[in-house]
Design an enzyme around this catalytic site. Structure first.
Site, PDB file in Angstrom:
ATOM      1  CE  LYS A  82      -3.619  -2.507   2.514  1.00  0.00           C
ATOM      2  NZ  LYS A  82      -4.236  -2.763   3.822  1.00  0.00           N
ATOM      3  CD  GLN A 122      -3.084  -4.248   7.051  1.00  0.00           C
ATOM      4  OE1 GLN A 122      -3.252  -3.220   6.408  1.00  0.00           O
ATOM      5  NE2 GLN A 122      -3.533  -5.416   6.628  1.00  0.00           N
ATOM      6  CG  ASP A 182      -9.259   0.140   6.437  1.00  0.00           C
ATOM      7  OD1 ASP A 182      -9.074  -0.443   5.358  1.00  0.00           O
ATOM      8  OD2 ASP A 182      -8.475   0.079   7.406  1.00  0.00           O
TER       9      ASP A 182
END
Ligand code: GUN
Length: 294
Positions: free
Chosen positions: A52, A96, A119
């Site tokens: 990412k 994450q 997200d």
């Protein structure tokens, strides 16, 4: 003619669109910014965040990564998130998962400002997705599957869709996206899971199968109606004596067996995976556009 859905190629198309939006922001003096937070040294998370970061850099998004030790307390992580929420140069925040067991994931996701929640995990964004309110952020993986279906010309309206797996990251939001009364939605969606009585029978009547239950090679040829579209979200590590490190990654679909029967199918890797990142980048530019609009 191939029946493969090339996720890498479609993700690249989206990257081109996203870079143009990033350049337009820069033209207005706005540098899109994305903050990654990783807690502990989960090997898969290191790889995912690394990918990412690289894509952010390639597209012109300024990313920063904070790596905290696995012993970090929930309170310490909340302090960092509050700092990132208040930082005007940060438009998107990604913590994450998975987090260490002593940290409550839901509490952490709810602490990220909904306006920076690229997200799509904050309860406000989950609610907006359910309501069909497009001002929120959709979670990246189901949004990526949706985009693959749209850009592959799959007819979604009226289709029988079977989603395998009821997780908060893929299965549940996938169902919410496809059942909306909206363009590129209007599907009849069945969510099947570990307590479903006859999973194969549901799958066999599907026009579109989205496999996201996290069981290697679960979807077999006899579960797929000839001509059905098969989207494989799974990332499962299985032993492989011929591999250098003794294992390899496979999807939830028995690809070799299913591909001959599928109308369209995502390879794995190279199908849904690249789209997750493409949607993250797109969500980030959306966050930057909204934050900088007058
Ligand atoms: N872990 C696995 N998938 C995801 C994701 O989409 N976002 C975050 N933050 N963590 C993940």
């Amino acid at each position: 003619m191939t029946n493969l859905i090339d996720g890498r190629a479609i993700a690249e198309q989206i990257h081109v669109e996203t870079s143009q939006r990033i350049a337009a922001l820069r033209g207005r003096g706005v540098q899109a910014g994305l903050a990654f937070v990783r807690v502990g040294e989960d090997p898969a998370s290191r790889v995912y965040v690394g990918m990412k970061e690289k894509t952010s850099e390639r597209l012109g998004i300024k990313s920063t990564t904070t790596v905290l030790p696995a012993t970090t307390s929930q309170a310490e992580l909340l302090v960092l998130i509050a700092k990132l929420n208040a930082d005007a140069s940060v438009h998107g925040i990604l913590v994450q998962a998975p987090l260490p067991a002593h940290i409550d994931q839901a509490t952490i996701f709810a602490a990220v400002s909904p306006a920076k929640d690229v997200d799509g995990f904050h309860p406000v964004n989950v609610g907006k997705l359910m309501l069909g309110d497009l001002t929120g952020f959709a979670p990246c993986t189901p949004a990526g599957v949706h985009e693959l279906l749209i850009r592959s010309g799959v007819k979604i309206a009226g289709a029988e869709v079977v989603v395998l797996g009821r997780g908060n990251i893929v299965g549940k939001p996938m169902t919410a996206i496809l059942c909306q009364k909206a363009k590129h939605a209007d599907a009849t969606v069945t969510l099947v899971h570990s307590r479903t009585r006859d999973v194969a029978a549901h799958c066999r009547r599907a026009d579109i199968i989205v496999a996201a239950m996290g069981v290697a090679h679960f979807v077999k040829a006899n579960m797929v109606r000839p001509g059905a579209v098969v989207m494989d979200v799974g990332v499962n590590r299985i032993p492989d004596a011929t591999a250098k490190n003794g294992s390899r990654l496979v999807g939830d679909v028995d690809f070799a067996a299913v591909q001959p029967f599928a109308g369209l199918i995502t390879p794995n890797p190279g199908g849904v995976g690249p789209m997750t990142i493409a949607m993250l980048m797109r969500n980030t530019v959306q966050a930057a556009e909204v934050a900088s609009s007058v």
